[in-house]
Design a protein around this motif. Structure first.
Motif, mmCIF file in Angstrom:
data_model
loop_
_atom_site.group_PDB
_atom_site.id
_atom_site.type_symbol
_atom_site.label_atom_id
_atom_site.label_comp_id
_atom_site.label_asym_id
_atom_site.label_seq_id
_atom_site.Cartn_x
_atom_site.Cartn_y
_atom_site.Cartn_z
ATOM 1 N N GLU A 86 8.703 46.279 -2.473
ATOM 2 C CA GLU A 86 9.641 46.391 -3.343
ATOM 3 C C GLU A 86 11.131 46.189 -2.580
ATOM 4 O O GLU A 86 12.152 45.396 -3.174
ATOM 5 C CB GLU A 86 10.030 47.707 -3.960
ATOM 6 N N TYR A 87 11.220 46.543 -1.581
ATOM 7 C CA TYR A 87 12.425 46.480 -0.754
ATOM 8 C C TYR A 87 12.592 44.952 -0.202
ATOM 9 O O TYR A 87 13.558 44.233 -0.387
ATOM 10 C CB TYR A 87 12.572 47.284 0.744
ATOM 11 N N LEU A 88 11.437 44.320 0.573
ATOM 12 C CA LEU A 88 11.560 43.196 1.068
ATOM 13 C C LEU A 88 11.941 42.023 -0.172
ATOM 14 O O LEU A 88 12.527 40.998 0.311
ATOM 15 C CB LEU A 88 10.134 42.849 1.724
ATOM 16 N N PHE A 89 11.289 42.005 -1.259
ATOM 17 C CA PHE A 89 11.312 40.786 -2.252
ATOM 18 C C PHE A 89 12.269 41.531 -3.390
ATOM 19 O O PHE A 89 12.162 40.748 -4.493
ATOM 20 C CB PHE A 89 9.861 40.348 -2.611
ATOM 21 N N LYS A 90 13.007 42.247 -2.980
ATOM 22 C CA LYS A 90 14.168 42.668 -4.097
ATOM 23 C C LYS A 90 15.135 41.537 -4.476
ATOM 24 O O LYS A 90 15.505 41.167 -3.398
ATOM 25 C CB LYS A 90 14.802 43.809 -3.784
ATOM 26 N N PRO A 120 18.168 38.895 -0.398
ATOM 27 C CA PRO A 120 18.938 39.286 0.610
ATOM 28 C C PRO A 120 18.005 40.023 1.679
ATOM 29 O O PRO A 120 18.565 39.910 2.944
ATOM 30 C CB PRO A 120 20.127 39.747 0.038
ATOM 31 N N ASN A 121 17.535 40.995 1.403
ATOM 32 C CA ASN A 121 16.529 41.763 2.343
ATOM 33 C C ASN A 121 15.599 41.099 3.153
ATOM 34 O O ASN A 121 15.620 41.348 4.288
ATOM 35 C CB ASN A 121 15.723 43.003 1.685
ATOM 36 N N LEU A 122 14.755 40.122 2.433
ATOM 37 C CA LEU A 122 14.035 39.325 3.332
ATOM 38 C C LEU A 122 14.544 38.363 4.391
ATOM 39 O O LEU A 122 14.293 38.175 5.360
ATOM 40 C CB LEU A 122 13.212 38.403 2.306
ATOM 41 N N GLU A 123 15.807 37.847 3.962
ATOM 42 C CA GLU A 123 16.885 37.012 4.905
ATOM 43 C C GLU A 123 17.261 37.831 5.793
ATOM 44 O O GLU A 123 17.116 37.325 7.222
ATOM 45 C CB GLU A 123 17.971 36.508 3.846
ATOM 46 N N ALA A 124 17.528 39.109 5.663
ATOM 47 C CA ALA A 124 18.310 39.991 6.616
ATOM 48 C C ALA A 124 16.910 40.548 7.527
ATOM 49 O O ALA A 124 17.227 40.470 8.669
ATOM 50 C CB ALA A 124 18.691 41.247 6.152
ATOM 51 N N GLU A 125 15.807 40.895 7.215
ATOM 52 C CA GLU A 125 14.818 41.023 8.082
ATOM 53 C C GLU A 125 14.068 39.857 8.947
ATOM 54 O O GLU A 125 13.883 40.221 9.980
ATOM 55 C CB GLU A 125 13.584 41.672 7.151
#
Length: 71
Positions: free
Chosen positions: A65-69, A9-14
């Protein structure tokens, strides 16, 4: 997790925040757009070298860690 769900979800959001399309990611990685969708939906794994390349090219300011959580 079932395939077809949003795994990163973080990657999708970014991607959305930076207006980066999955087509751009596919072209950058040298894979089909469908392959990117499969990786982001959990039907296929993102390889470490792909994750590092995406981070370095598009999101150098963010940590892995954030991006691919995973969800």
């Amino acid at each position: 997790m079932k395939g077809g769900e949003q795994v990163y979800p973080n990657l999708e959001a970014e991607l959305a925040r930076h207006d980066i399309s999955k087509t751009e990611i596919a072209e950058f990685l040298g894979v089909r757009q469908a392959t990117v969708y499969d990786k982001l939906n959990g039907n296929s794994s993102i390889k470490l070298d792909e994750a590092l390349a995406i981070k370095r090219e598009f999101f150098s300011e963010l940590n892995m860690e954030y991006l691919f959580k995973k969800r």
